[in-house]
Write a protein that holds these residues in place. Structure first.
Motif, PDB file in Angstrom:
ATOM      1  N   HIS A 185      25.574  46.444  52.515  1.00 33.24           N
ATOM      2  CA  HIS A 185      24.407  46.973  53.224  1.00 33.24           C
ATOM      3  C   HIS A 185      23.953  48.317  52.650  1.00 33.24           C
ATOM      4  O   HIS A 185      22.756  48.582  52.546  1.00 33.24           O
ATOM      5  CB  HIS A 185      24.709  47.108  54.721  1.00 33.24           C
ATOM      6  CG  HIS A 185      24.807  45.782  55.402  1.00 33.24           C
ATOM      7  ND1 HIS A 185      25.487  45.592  56.577  1.00 33.24           N
ATOM      8  CD2 HIS A 185      24.326  44.564  55.059  1.00 33.24           C
ATOM      9  CE1 HIS A 185      25.412  44.316  56.929  1.00 33.24           C
ATOM     10  NE2 HIS A 185      24.719  43.677  56.019  1.00 33.24           N
TER      11      HIS A 185
ATOM     12  N   THR B 248      21.967  47.486  49.474  1.00 28.40           N
ATOM     13  CA  THR B 248      20.590  47.019  49.704  1.00 28.40           C
ATOM     14  C   THR B 248      19.735  48.189  50.199  1.00 28.40           C
ATOM     15  O   THR B 248      18.559  48.296  49.851  1.00 28.40           O
ATOM     16  CB  THR B 248      20.535  45.864  50.735  1.00 28.40           C
ATOM     17  OG1 THR B 248      21.164  46.285  51.943  1.00 28.40           O
ATOM     18  CG2 THR B 248      21.250  44.633  50.239  1.00 28.40           C
TER      19      THR B 248
ATOM     20  N   LEU C  17      18.406  50.028  47.328  1.00 32.38           N
ATOM     21  CA  LEU C  17      17.309  49.317  46.652  1.00 32.38           C
ATOM     22  C   LEU C  17      16.007  49.458  47.438  1.00 32.38           C
ATOM     23  O   LEU C  17      14.932  49.604  46.844  1.00 32.38           O
ATOM     24  CB  LEU C  17      17.685  47.842  46.460  1.00 32.38           C
ATOM     25  CG  LEU C  17      18.858  47.604  45.493  1.00 32.38           C
ATOM     26  CD1 LEU C  17      19.219  46.130  45.432  1.00 32.38           C
ATOM     27  CD2 LEU C  17      18.519  48.126  44.093  1.00 32.38           C
ATOM     28  N   ARG C  18      16.103  49.425  48.759  1.00 34.22           N
ATOM     29  CA  ARG C  18      14.905  49.639  49.588  1.00 34.22           C
ATOM     30  C   ARG C  18      14.298  51.010  49.308  1.00 34.22           C
ATOM     31  O   ARG C  18      13.093  51.153  49.163  1.00 34.22           O
ATOM     32  CB  ARG C  18      15.264  49.526  51.070  1.00 34.22           C
ATOM     33  CG  ARG C  18      15.073  48.122  51.654  1.00 34.22           C
ATOM     34  CD  ARG C  18      15.025  48.163  53.178  1.00 34.22           C
ATOM     35  NE  ARG C  18      16.147  48.893  53.750  1.00 34.22           N
ATOM     36  CZ  ARG C  18      17.346  48.370  54.003  1.00 34.22           C
ATOM     37  NH1 ARG C  18      17.580  47.098  53.731  1.00 34.22           N
ATOM     38  NH2 ARG C  18      18.317  49.094  54.524  1.00 34.22           N
TER      39      ARG C  18
ATOM     40  N   LYS D  76      20.205  39.888  48.351  1.00 29.72           N
ATOM     41  CA  LYS D  76      20.046  40.145  49.776  1.00 29.72           C
ATOM     42  C   LYS D  76      18.771  40.967  50.039  1.00 29.72           C
ATOM     43  O   LYS D  76      18.019  40.679  50.970  1.00 29.72           O
ATOM     44  CB  LYS D  76      21.269  40.938  50.246  1.00 29.72           C
ATOM     45  CG  LYS D  76      21.731  40.573  51.625  1.00 29.72           C
ATOM     46  CD  LYS D  76      23.028  41.284  51.953  1.00 29.72           C
ATOM     47  CE  LYS D  76      23.310  41.137  53.426  1.00 29.72           C
ATOM     48  NZ  LYS D  76      23.763  39.784  53.777  1.00 29.72           N
ATOM     49  N   TYR D  77      18.558  41.952  49.215  1.00 34.81           N
ATOM     50  CA  TYR D  77      17.359  42.791  49.318  1.00 34.81           C
ATOM     51  C   TYR D  77      16.093  41.939  49.155  1.00 34.81           C
ATOM     52  O   TYR D  77      15.126  42.073  49.908  1.00 34.81           O
ATOM     53  CB  TYR D  77      17.430  43.900  48.257  1.00 34.81           C
ATOM     54  CG  TYR D  77      16.109  44.472  47.822  1.00 34.81           C
ATOM     55  CD1 TYR D  77      15.496  45.480  48.564  1.00 34.81           C
ATOM     56  CD2 TYR D  77      15.468  44.000  46.674  1.00 34.81           C
ATOM     57  CE1 TYR D  77      14.268  46.008  48.167  1.00 34.81           C
ATOM     58  CE2 TYR D  77      14.248  44.514  46.273  1.00 34.81           C
ATOM     59  CZ  TYR D  77      13.651  45.514  47.014  1.00 34.81           C
ATOM     60  OH  TYR D  77      12.441  46.026  46.625  1.00 34.81           O
TER      61      TYR D  77
ATOM     62  N   GLU E 167      15.390  39.964  52.283  1.00 32.31           N
ATOM     63  CA  GLU E 167      14.859  40.827  53.348  1.00 32.31           C
ATOM     64  C   GLU E 167      13.373  41.096  53.161  1.00 32.31           C
ATOM     65  O   GLU E 167      12.610  41.161  54.113  1.00 32.31           O
ATOM     66  CB  GLU E 167      15.598  42.172  53.347  1.00 32.31           C
ATOM     67  CG  GLU E 167      16.959  42.140  54.005  1.00 32.31           C
ATOM     68  CD  GLU E 167      17.676  43.487  53.868  1.00 32.31           C
ATOM     69  OE1 GLU E 167      18.884  43.512  54.052  1.00 32.31           O
ATOM     70  OE2 GLU E 167      17.001  44.515  53.570  1.00 32.31           O
ATOM     71  N   ARG E 168      12.990  41.281  51.891  1.00 36.90           N
ATOM     72  CA  ARG E 168      11.597  41.623  51.611  1.00 36.90           C
ATOM     73  C   ARG E 168      10.726  40.386  51.416  1.00 36.90           C
ATOM     74  O   ARG E 168       9.521  40.499  51.178  1.00 36.90           O
ATOM     75  CB  ARG E 168      11.511  42.510  50.354  1.00 36.90           C
ATOM     76  CG  ARG E 168      11.971  43.946  50.643  1.00 36.90           C
ATOM     77  CD  ARG E 168      11.230  44.966  49.798  1.00 36.90           C
ATOM     78  NE  ARG E 168       9.830  44.620  49.562  1.00 36.90           N
ATOM     79  CZ  ARG E 168       9.258  44.595  48.354  1.00 36.90           C
ATOM     80  NH1 ARG E 168       9.960  44.871  47.285  1.00 36.90           N
ATOM     81  NH2 ARG E 168       7.985  44.291  48.234  1.00 36.90           N
TER      82      ARG E 168
END
Lengths: 335, 335
Positions: A228, A231, A234-235, A260-261, A264-265
């Motif tokens: 987490h 990610t 990366l956000r 995973k990122y 999410e996006r």
């Protein structure tokens, strides 16, 4: 016929059988003869029997690694111990952590246990500053020292390395050839091997004409299990204004975080974001799509490491440095 | 002030400083005095300094584990070594594999290295047949033996366990209470701990009135990294006519394979298939949705293991068996 059967038939403990096999002086001659007789009756020579148990020579190799809970190092330990066992060598391991003084202290501790050689698993054992490597040179004055993934020129020191520079260069070139130029390099180590990977990435980018200041690197400084946090990092980069279309990670877990990122996006993989990991570990099968990743042939390297050590201990001339090439294994995260 | 600074100021090698700290006889009195003087000038007593490096007592604990590349065992090694280090103890580890004779041989090897205690990490070291545990009893006649995740009643043997039976019982009860009765139990170990988990699952199912012959168990006998083989096994079960609506796994990696299987078949998680893993390892964050899993508080257990060993070595009366309770951490794979 097992060590248990022999201990039972001879009417002695397993430890006693072990001691006979080891040629220990803590066994009376009478007991020794009794155990050997039982083995002979069963058609075994003590040597054959002992070799099967890795007790024949009682040569013990000391292994140091920083952290056995790192997937790559855990695999390296597994392979190296397997190879040593198959060759009739025992091993003792100490996990030192990343602190240099602890590494030096652990090295001394292993030497005090009379090991016949030392294996350093992981490039973090070799430092950029020469004097920081003194603890290795002091050890190599006493026993051969073998290093996985870092080169150190010194007498009685041998290195087996993966060609990280070239592997990373090829990974970047692969994405560039697919027309992806907005690539983020995501890494978490500045060890010898970490620096070589970074260099390989930069080289490919430069050669593709990407201006130096547009080469995007992001270091991740956190737990190697906290996906987490990765990610989140990366956000931040995306929110900072860089919409990367490719991501090359210095370790599979960082690449997994990128998958995973993307989810999410709502980004499609590999159409909106292509991802390449490193190490080709068990993590490559854990996410969807599965990770493209650099396989650096860790098992072969560990085999070679063990074979080199055997050679040195047997007095043979062995190569000081061997580089293994890696290769990109393509799965669902690359076009 | 580091060991490097001291070695430099005293004009001796790091190994020599180490030997002074260890009270080794391989240092001349003159050198010893020189090193101690440098330390004193710097305001250190050798004891404080040595304790920081884990060299004070030079007590070394021997650790055995079957396979350091198993995620759970790798974590256990990491935590245990951390605890021992924090208490000024060193450690040497050997990865034995799962063969009983190798375990016995490795035990003897560690004892020959004069360890002050033995830690057995993993329930696979304790066998159902009493005589198969003789190698442990022989060791415990010489040094204290501590076992993680298996109970063995014997003098000088101490056990720290997770209450696997109750944890698995609660996992099954949780799904049953959600109205899910077609549950597959997917497991890969028949060790002491593996048998307790299985028992817990059966207990919950029986108490919910599920007839014995409808309790569905599937053993997986393959590499603990081969996720494709695991999903293959699940497909076989479905093709064999059992459409399970819940899956409880004895290890997170098996649960992760179930998530992959659901995706392949187009099943929604948790609506069509609810999944619970075990160990709450880093794998829980690797898939989508993230895995609900039993957290068995491995770090606390390892702390307790180290503390118990210290107590025993200091001659204190310590508890023979301590059970830690686990708990279900709910994430996206359960309703």
């Amino acid at each position: 016929m097992t060590i248990y059967d022999i201990s039972e038939k001879a009417g002695v403990s397993i430890a006693t059988v072990s001691r006979v096999l080891n040629g220990s002086s803590r066994v009376s001659e009478k007991t020794r003869q009794k155990v050997l007789a039982v083995m002979q009756q069963a058609g075994y020579t003590p040597n054959v029997f002992a070799r099967g148990l890795g007790l024949n020579t009682m040569k013990i190799i000391g292994i140091l690694c920083a952290d056995s809970s790192d997937l790559y190092l855990a695999k390296a330990i597994y392979y190296v111990e397997k190879e040593l066992k198959a060759r009739g060598y025992g091993s003792i391991l100490n996990c030192t952590g990343y602190d240099r003084e602890r590494k030096a202290a652990a090295m001394e501790m292993l030497l005090s246990k009379k090991v016949d050689g030392i294996l350093l698993l992981g490039s973090n054992f070799v430092y950029e500053k020469e004097e920081a490597n003194r603890y290795i040179l002091e050890a190599s004055a006493r026993v051969p020292v073998l290093v996985l993934n870092a080169a150190l020129q010194a007498p009685n020191v041998y290195s087996v390395l993966t060609d990280d520079l070239r592997s990373m260069e090829e990974a970047a070139r692969f994405l560039l050839e697919k027309g992806i130029r907005d690539i983020l390099y995501f890494y978490n180590s500045e060890s010898f091997s970490g620096r070589r990977k970074l260099e390989g990435f930069r080289k490919a980018m430069r050669e593709a004409g990407v201006p130096e200041k547009e080469i995007r690197l992001q270091f991740y400084r956190g737990s190697h299990e906290d996906i987490h946090a990765m990610t989140g990092k990366l956000r931040e980069i995306y929110e900072g204004g860089f919409e990367f279309r490719g991501l090359i990670a210095a370790d599979d877990v960082l690449a997994l975080a990128a998958v995973k990122y993307a989810r999410e996006r709502g980004l499609r993989i590999p159409e909106d974001l292509a991802v390449i990991g490193y190490n080709n570990s068990m993590l490559v099968n854990c996410c969807e799509p599965e990770l493209s990743s650099i396989d650096n042939h860790l098992e072969s390297m560990c085999q070679h490491l063990a074979a080199t050590l055997m050679g040195v201990l047997e007095g043979r001339q062995m190569p000081r440095e061997v580089y293994f090439s890696g290769e990109l294994v393509k799965r669902g995260t690359t076009p």
